[in-house]
Design an enzyme around this catalytic site. Structure first.
Site, short mmCIF file in Angstrom:
data_model
loop_
_atom_site.label_atom_id
_atom_site.label_comp_id
_atom_site.label_asym_id
_atom_site.label_seq_id
_atom_site.Cartn_x
_atom_site.Cartn_y
_atom_site.Cartn_z
N ASP A 33 0.97 -1.32 -0.06
CA ASP A 33 -0.07 -0.07 0.10
C ASP A 33 0.94 1.38 -0.05
OD1 ASP A 33 -3.49 0.13 1.27
OD2 ASP A 33 -2.05 2.16 0.68
N ASP A 60 4.68 1.85 -4.22
CA ASP A 60 3.79 1.94 -5.41
C ASP A 60 3.40 0.92 -6.07
OD1 ASP A 60 3.78 4.41 -8.07
OD2 ASP A 60 2.35 2.93 -7.52
N SER A 126 -16.86 -2.42 -10.03
CA SER A 126 -17.92 -1.68 -8.94
C SER A 126 -19.33 -1.42 -9.84
CB SER A 126 -17.27 -0.10 -8.89
OG SER A 126 -18.47 0.79 -8.63
N ALA A 127 -20.31 -1.23 -9.08
CA ALA A 127 -21.52 -1.24 -9.81
C ALA A 127 -21.50 0.01 -10.68
CB ALA A 127 -22.67 -1.25 -8.74
N TYR A 150 -14.12 7.56 -13.51
CA TYR A 150 -14.07 6.39 -12.43
C TYR A 150 -14.66 5.13 -13.01
CZ TYR A 150 -14.85 3.21 -8.50
OH TYR A 150 -14.99 2.14 -7.83
N LYS A 154 -13.09 1.39 -14.40
CA LYS A 154 -13.06 0.19 -13.93
C LYS A 154 -13.88 -0.69 -14.96
CE LYS A 154 -12.30 0.25 -9.80
NZ LYS A 154 -11.33 -0.51 -8.92
N TYR A 178 -18.68 -4.15 -6.72
CA TYR A 178 -19.49 -3.76 -5.54
C TYR A 178 -20.43 -3.01 -5.60
CZ TYR A 178 -14.38 -4.71 -3.79
OH TYR A 178 -12.97 -5.24 -3.55
N PHE A 179 -21.44 -2.94 -4.77
CA PHE A 179 -22.40 -1.85 -4.63
C PHE A 179 -21.95 -0.75 -3.73
CE2 PHE A 179 -25.57 -2.68 -7.63
CZ PHE A 179 -25.11 -3.82 -8.32
N ARG A 293 -27.41 15.53 -7.59
CA ARG A 293 -26.01 15.50 -7.94
C ARG A 293 -25.69 14.85 -9.37
NH1 ARG A 293 -21.99 12.31 -3.94
NH2 ARG A 293 -23.13 10.40 -4.85
C1 WQD Z 1 -25.30 7.30 -2.08
C2 WQD Z 1 -26.48 8.11 -2.23
C3 WQD Z 1 -26.52 10.27 -3.24
C4 WQD Z 1 -23.76 12.00 -0.30
C5 WQD Z 1 -20.21 5.65 -5.07
C6 WQD Z 1 -19.47 5.22 -6.45
C7 WQD Z 1 -19.51 3.58 -6.33
C8 WQD Z 1 -19.01 3.03 -4.66
C9 WQD Z 1 -19.75 4.05 -3.78
C10 WQD Z 1 -16.76 2.19 -5.08
C11 WQD Z 1 -26.68 8.75 -3.49
C12 WQD Z 1 -26.74 10.33 -1.92
C13 WQD Z 1 -24.40 11.05 -1.08
C14 WQD Z 1 -24.22 13.00 0.18
C15 WQD Z 1 -26.44 12.59 -0.48
N1 WQD Z 1 -17.84 3.37 -4.92
N2 WQD Z 1 -26.19 11.31 -1.06
N3 WQD Z 1 -25.66 13.26 0.24
O1 WQD Z 1 -22.69 7.64 -5.59
O2 WQD Z 1 -24.12 5.65 -4.84
O3 WQD Z 1 -21.56 5.17 -5.33
O4 WQD Z 1 -19.65 5.31 -3.85
O5 WQD Z 1 -16.94 1.31 -5.28
O6 WQD Z 1 -18.73 2.99 -7.26
O7 WQD Z 1 -20.05 5.53 -7.55
O8 WQD Z 1 -22.28 6.43 -3.29
O9 WQD Z 1 -22.41 7.35 -1.04
O10 WQD Z 1 -21.72 9.05 -2.89
O11 WQD Z 1 -24.22 8.36 -2.56
O12 WQD Z 1 -27.63 12.68 -0.70
O13 WQD Z 1 -23.50 14.05 0.74
O14 WQD Z 1 -26.50 9.04 -1.14
O15 WQD Z 1 -27.21 11.16 -4.08
O16 WQD Z 1 -28.28 8.81 -3.70
P1 WQD Z 1 -22.81 6.37 -4.80
P2 WQD Z 1 -22.69 7.91 -2.29
#
Ligand code: WQD
Length: 365
Positions: A33, A60, A126-127, A150, A154, A178-179, A293
């Site tokens: 890491d 690295d 990632s999803a 991103y 992936k 991953y979700f 967003r």
């Molecule tokens: C979740 C929900 C936002 C922040 C990303 C990556 C995915 C994975 C997880 C790596 C959404 C809402 C969020 C905030 C909000 N990463 N939200 N206010 O975008 O689903 O996924 O991270 O594997 O690959 O794409 O995750 O946690 O940013 O958002 O309302 O301050 O929370 O709109 O509905 P996301 P998130």
């Protein structure tokens, strides 16, 4: 199963939890890491959790000389590749940096693996490779696309590895999509501690619960969901880690490549998360509605049947347990200093100069 597993990015959020799950399953692991998004106290805390010395190299993964030294020093049976950048907002701001880290590093790692005849790899995908899903729940054969750099990085990584698995080099590849990982280890000693604000919901909710942030901004209240806020498939990080063990078991046991979703197969909304976190923390979590967003989808959750059929995997922990474990980790102040120290070296090769970073003595902690 047993064997020696190389965890790139193994001091990070998913990597450190996978390290613990592998130890519990009887595997030995080696962590590499660069600590760009991980705390230097993690290896010491992993020693406390597992009760065994941790082998960790500060280097690295894209450095071929250093990686050759690691492969030469350890009889690696398989690699789990976590070392990548994952923040969607940051990828929109710095696309080149994401391609460099997420793609060039993977290609360099694959070359080192070939050189040392290591042909089993689990890949952290990632999803986001599904883009905006056409239907729900999302099966693995859903159309693939991307809505940000991103997700593109992936998707390209998956393609490189699928090509390798189709070749005659004898490679077997486990691609895990991953979700939304959330929660922390039950000990409260490891959890999510991003060095930069990746924008993910649960760490931000935790900051509000700790009064480190005044309120949560909820991006969008007019989605076609039960309460108008975005729905995601949150999966406990310990469930996710156990899914990696099952993927390695399949690769090392049968050499069978696979691509599976790692999710619970059900979605929770932003307001569901906030209310559950309030219940477990006993803290009020103020929020304000903001416009949607960019890049967000209304809802995303996995069809988990393939992971069940191929890996025998099922994510058993629920949102309450994710919030409880997250709060235990966050309210303990994310213990940064371990009682024991783990030695982090820069490279194992005796001929190469390196300075062991003893926890607490390093200027990085
Ligand atoms: C979740 C929900 C936002 C922040 C990303 C990556 C995915 C994975 C997880 C790596 C959404 C809402 C969020 C905030 C909000 N990463 N939200 N206010 O975008 O689903 O996924 O991270 O594997 O690959 O794409 O995750 O946690 O940013 O958002 O309302 O301050 O929370 O709109 O509905 P996301 P998130």
């Amino acid at each position: 199963m047993s064997g020696c597993i190389l965890l790139t990015g193994g001091a990070g959020f998913i990597g450190s939890h996978t390290y613990v799950a592998l130890a519990q399953a009887g595997y030995d692991s080696v962590i590499v890491d660069d600590f760009s998004n991980a705390c230097r106290s993690v290896p010491g805390r992993l020693e406390q959790i597992t009760g065994r010395p941790v082998v960790c190299y500060d280097l690295d993964v894209a450095d071929p000389t250093a990686m050759n030294a690691v492969f030469a020093a350890h009889n690696i049976d398989a690699v789990v590749h976590f070392a990548a950048r994952k923040s969607v907002p940051q990828s929109l701001a710095q696309p080149q940096g994401f391609f460099d880290t997420n793609i060039n590093t993977l290609l360099s790692l694959m070359k080192a693996m070939d050189r040392h005849r290591v042909r089993r790899i689990v890949y952290s995908s990632s999803a986001t490779v599904y883009g905006a899903p056409e239907s729900l729940p999302i099966p693995e054969h859903a159309p693939l696309s991307y809505t940000n750099p991103y997700g593109l990085s992936k998707l390209m990584g998956e393609q490189f590895l699928n090509q390798k698995a189709r070749g005659r080099g004898g490679w077997s590849v486990g691609i895990l999509r991953y979700f939304n990982p959330a929660g922390a280890h039950a000990s409260g000693m490891i959890g999510e501690a991003p060095r930069s604000d990746g924008g993910n919901l649960m760490p931000l909710v935790a900051e509000v619960a700790k009064k480190e942030r005044s309120c949560i901004h909820i991006y969008g209240r007019d989605y076609g969901t039960h309460d108008g806020t975005g729905i995601r498939d949150y999966i406990h990080v310990c469930d996710l880690a156990e899914g990696h063990v099952k993927s390695l078991d399949l690769l090392l046991g049968q050499g069978r490549s696979h691509t599976v979703n790692l999710g619970k197969g059900r979605g929770y909304s932003v307001l569901d998360v906030i209310k559950t976190y309030e219940a477990v923390s006993g803290q009020n979590i103020p929020y304000r509605f903001k416009p949607r967003r960019a890049g967000d989808v209304a809802a995303s959750f996995a069809d988990p049947k393939m992971a069940q059929a191929v890996l025998g995997f099922e994510a058993g922990r629920n949102l309450l347990e994710m919030c409880q474990s997250s709060w235990r980790w966050e309210s303990a102040g994310k213990p940064m200093g371990p009682a024991m120290s783990a030695t982090i070296t820069t490279t194992p090769h005796p001929e190469m100069q390196f300075t062991p970073y003893l926890i607490g003595q390093s200027q990085y902690v």
